[in-house]
Design a protein around this motif. Structure first.
Motif, short mmCIF file in Angstrom:
data_model
loop_
_atom_site.label_atom_id
_atom_site.label_comp_id
_atom_site.label_asym_id
_atom_site.label_seq_id
_atom_site.Cartn_x
_atom_site.Cartn_y
_atom_site.Cartn_z
N LYS A 229 0.82 -1.21 0.00
CA LYS A 229 0.00 0.00 0.00
C LYS A 229 0.86 1.27 0.00
O LYS A 229 0.59 2.20 -0.76
N SER A 230 1.89 1.28 0.84
CA SER A 230 2.68 2.50 0.99
C SER A 230 3.50 2.81 -0.25
O SER A 230 3.75 3.98 -0.56
N PHE A 231 3.91 1.78 -0.99
CA PHE A 231 4.68 2.00 -2.21
C PHE A 231 3.83 1.86 -3.47
O PHE A 231 4.37 1.78 -4.57
N THR A 232 2.51 1.82 -3.28
CA THR A 232 1.55 1.69 -4.39
C THR A 232 1.97 0.57 -5.36
O THR A 232 2.08 0.77 -6.57
N LEU A 233 2.21 -0.59 -4.80
CA LEU A 233 2.66 -1.72 -5.59
C LEU A 233 1.52 -2.58 -6.11
O LEU A 233 1.76 -3.68 -6.63
N GLU A 234 0.28 -2.10 -5.95
CA GLU A 234 -0.86 -2.91 -6.39
C GLU A 234 -0.76 -3.34 -7.85
O GLU A 234 -0.99 -4.53 -8.16
N PRO A 235 -0.42 -2.44 -8.78
CA PRO A 235 -0.32 -2.88 -10.19
C PRO A 235 0.75 -3.97 -10.38
O PRO A 235 0.53 -4.94 -11.12
N PHE A 236 1.91 -3.82 -9.72
CA PHE A 236 2.98 -4.81 -9.85
C PHE A 236 2.53 -6.16 -9.30
O PHE A 236 2.73 -7.20 -9.94
N MET A 237 1.92 -6.17 -8.10
CA MET A 237 1.49 -7.43 -7.48
C MET A 237 0.39 -8.08 -8.31
O MET A 237 0.35 -9.31 -8.47
N ARG A 238 -0.51 -7.24 -8.86
CA ARG A 238 -1.59 -7.78 -9.68
C ARG A 238 -1.02 -8.42 -10.95
O ARG A 238 -1.42 -9.51 -11.35
N GLU A 239 -0.06 -7.73 -11.58
CA GLU A 239 0.55 -8.26 -12.80
C GLU A 239 1.27 -9.57 -12.53
O GLU A 239 1.18 -10.52 -13.31
N ARG A 240 1.98 -9.63 -11.38
CA ARG A 240 2.71 -10.85 -11.05
C ARG A 240 1.75 -12.02 -10.77
O ARG A 240 1.99 -13.14 -11.21
N GLN A 241 0.67 -11.72 -10.05
CA GLN A 241 -0.30 -12.77 -9.73
C GLN A 241 -1.02 -13.25 -10.98
O GLN A 241 -1.24 -14.45 -11.17
N VAL A 242 -1.40 -12.31 -11.85
CA VAL A 242 -2.08 -12.69 -13.09
C VAL A 242 -1.17 -13.57 -13.95
O VAL A 242 -1.61 -14.55 -14.55
N ALA A 243 0.12 -13.21 -13.99
CA ALA A 243 1.06 -14.02 -14.77
C ALA A 243 1.16 -15.44 -14.22
O ALA A 243 1.19 -16.42 -14.97
#
Length: 586
Positions: free
Chosen positions: A210-224
């Motif tokens: 949350k603090s580093f706004t990593l939601e897009p990165f985590m979402r992309e990694r999980q989707v992959a």
């Protein structure tokens, strides 16, 4: 075959009589299925050709009995095999967990924790599944196919021979799919592990996400990871299903040949239609079990891959496994000595380099120095998380490697800088220091650690849940519970690795007073980066490059104006700078 042999030896023998009973049930299933094919002859000849009413009732009753028997046998076989499989799964899960407990810390350092979750979810079920597949294939499918084949030969040997010749073609065609299925399943397993890994890291590191706004990165990694798993699953489905077109084509050719030849005999040669219908019924009934036998190599490959991975893990060397007669260490005075200890995590990267030091009985010995000097590694080696590659570690003159780890660790109270709390209540987490401790002892330990007041401020007091890894508590609260756990253990040797690092100034002062009580009369080894916390230590060892470069009391080390004096001055100047900036801000 060696996997099947080992599986039968270790698990099949334990459930021998259960499998015998299930095999008997499958014999009943095969017999009743064969009888149902025979009944078709009498249905056609006695009812539809002869129009015999008595035969109609007799045949109807016989069919009812046959299928009741088949129903009960099917139920019994399924229940027995399921119970056996569930027991094997439970035993495999217990073995995996026992193996995990027997591994040393370095084993976990080299792996992600989700690998163990994937093993429990994926691998542990393979042993029961493999045995059930084998027993079902040879018990139900092979017996049924043999019984129906016998019925076919009784009706028409020529037709039966034609049908049987087609089976080897199917087996040869399907066999090659097994090896390909194994490769795809391995890809699927690691894809599943990647999904678990992403889920776990997101849940545990949600504050960083949350603090580093990593939601897009985590979402992309999980989707992959999900897409990779989906692709592998689809590929496995295609591989496993490739036998169907082959089997259905061959079965269709066989049925067509039987219909043409059988029809010709009935029409032109005056053969009994009942024989033909009995034959065609037996053949159709034999199609499904024959297909399952033909694709056994594919189905068993799926389970045996999991069995192979299970045995690979269970066969790993267990460094912490010790003989039952290993002597127990008895700590009396509590003198700890490092004698030219060497250690490295990786070849060529020495962490401890002929480290020699002594922690005197009943005194506090502090280990200080820059990060990476080997302080935490040295403390870990007292607990025998790692073993020296050279040198010795002694307690009261006894080399600890000659005694059981359990006896050593049971006499050490350890408080680390990364405080870990287990899921459960505050009371349960403190009680881990002394299983079976009374409420009075737990409360006394909490008071000594200055934790009682904040615990009682919670609605449920000592019964308050701490959440996953203690996330419902602050860092300082978690650390004071960890210190209370050490108080409760009441061990003669105390190891403190930055035990007050997560505390504010007021809490740190209170806990330092508590630690004085805890450490009184006990041998205490402290790792501290805040030098103010170890000012009164009887001995301070400065560790650089894996060896002691300075030792003495604080006043002696400051007078030498060496490394310790430089560290002390750096911290003192930083403290003054922070205090000045704080005063200016006010």
């Amino acid at each position: 075959m060696h996997l099947i042999e080992r599986l039968m030896r270790e698990q099949g023998s334990k459930h021998f009589w259960g499998y015998v009973l299930a095999f008997g049930m499958m014999g009943v299933i095969a017999t009743t299925t064969t009888l149902s094919a025979y009944m078709m002859k009498y249905i056609v000849d006695r009812i539809f050709v002869d129009r015999n009413i008595e035969a109609m009732w007799a045949i109807g009753g016989a069919i009812t009995v046959i299928y009741i028997a088949k129903g009960f046998a099917t139920y019994g076989q399924q229940v027995i095999l399921s119970r056996i499989a569930n027991n094997i799964i439970a035993e495999s899960q217990a073995k995996i967990f026992d193996k995990m407990l027997a591994m040393d810390v370095s084993f976990y350092n080299a792996r992600h924790s989700t690998e163990f979750l994937a093993r429990q979810a994926f691998i542990s079920q393979s042993a029961g599944s493999a045995l059930n597949t084998l027993v079902t294939a040879f018990g139900r499918d092979v017996l049924t196919t043999l019984g129906l084949t016998f019925a076919m030969f009784q009706q028409d040997a020529v037709l039966a021979s034609v049908a049987i010749l087609i089976m080897p073609l199917a087996i040869v065609g399907v066999r090659k799919l097994g090896n390909r299925a194994r490769r795809v399943i391995m890809t699927e397993f690691y894809g599943f592990a990647a999904i678990l890994e992403s889920l776990q890291e997101t849940a545990q590191g949600i504050r960083v996400v949350k603090s580093f706004t990593l939601e897009p990165f985590m979402r992309e990694r999980q989707v992959a990871a999900i897409r990779s798993f989906e692709t592998a699953a689809n590929k496995l489905t295609r591989v496993q299903s490739r036998s169907s077109p082959l089997m259905e084509t061959l079965a269709g050719v066989a049925v067509a040949m039987v219909v043409v030849y059988g029809g010709y005999r009935v029409i032109n040669s005056g053969a009994q239609p009942g024989n033909f219908f009995a034959f065609i019924t037996a053949m159709l009934l034999a199609t499904e079990p024959a297909k399952r036998v033909a694709r056994l190599h594919v189905d068993i490959s799926t389970s045996l891959l999991g069995v192979e991975m299970l045995y690979q893990f269970l066969d790993e060397k267990t460094p912490e496994t010790e003989p039952d007669d290993m002597p127990a260490l008895q700590i009396t005075a509590g003198r700890v000595e490092f004698d030219n200890v060497e250690f490295s995590y990786r070849p060529g990267e020495m962490v401890l380099n002929k480290l020699s030091l002594v922690a005197a009985p009943g005194e506090t010995t502090a280990l200080v120095g820059r990060s990476g000097g080997g302080k935490t590694t040295a403390m870990s080696m007292i607990l025998r998380f790692y073993e020296p590659t050279a040198g010795r570690i002694l307690i009261d003159g006894q080399e600890i490697a000659a005694f059981s780890r359990r006896s050593l660790r049971s006499q050490i109270a350890y408080v680390g800088q990364d405080t870990f709390l287990f899921k459960g209540s505050i009371r349960q987490n403190i009680a881990f220091g002394k299983p079976g401790a009374s409420d009075e002892e737990i409360i006394a330990a909490s008071r000594a650690a200055f934790a009682h007041d904040f615990i009682m401020s919670f609605e449920n007091g000592y019964n308050s849940p701490v959440g996953e890894q203690g996330m419902q508590l602050s860092g300082g609260q978690r650390q004071r519970i960890s210190i209370a756990r050490a108080f409760l253990k009441d061990a003669p040797l105390i190891l403190l690795d930055e035990a007050t690092s997560a505390l504010d100034t007021e809490s740190e002062r209170a806990v330092q007073e508590a630690l004085k009580t805890l450490c009184a009369g006990r041998t205490t080894i402290v790792i501290a980066h805040r030098l103010s916390t170890i000012a009164n230590a009887e001995r301070i060892c400065v560790i650089e490059g894996g060896r002691v470069v300075e030792t003495g009391r604080q006043d002696e080390l400051l007078a030498r104006e060496g490394i310790y004096a430089l560290l002390h001055k750096t911290q003192f100047d930083r403290g003054l700078m922070l205090a000045s900036s704080g005063a200016a801000a006010e």
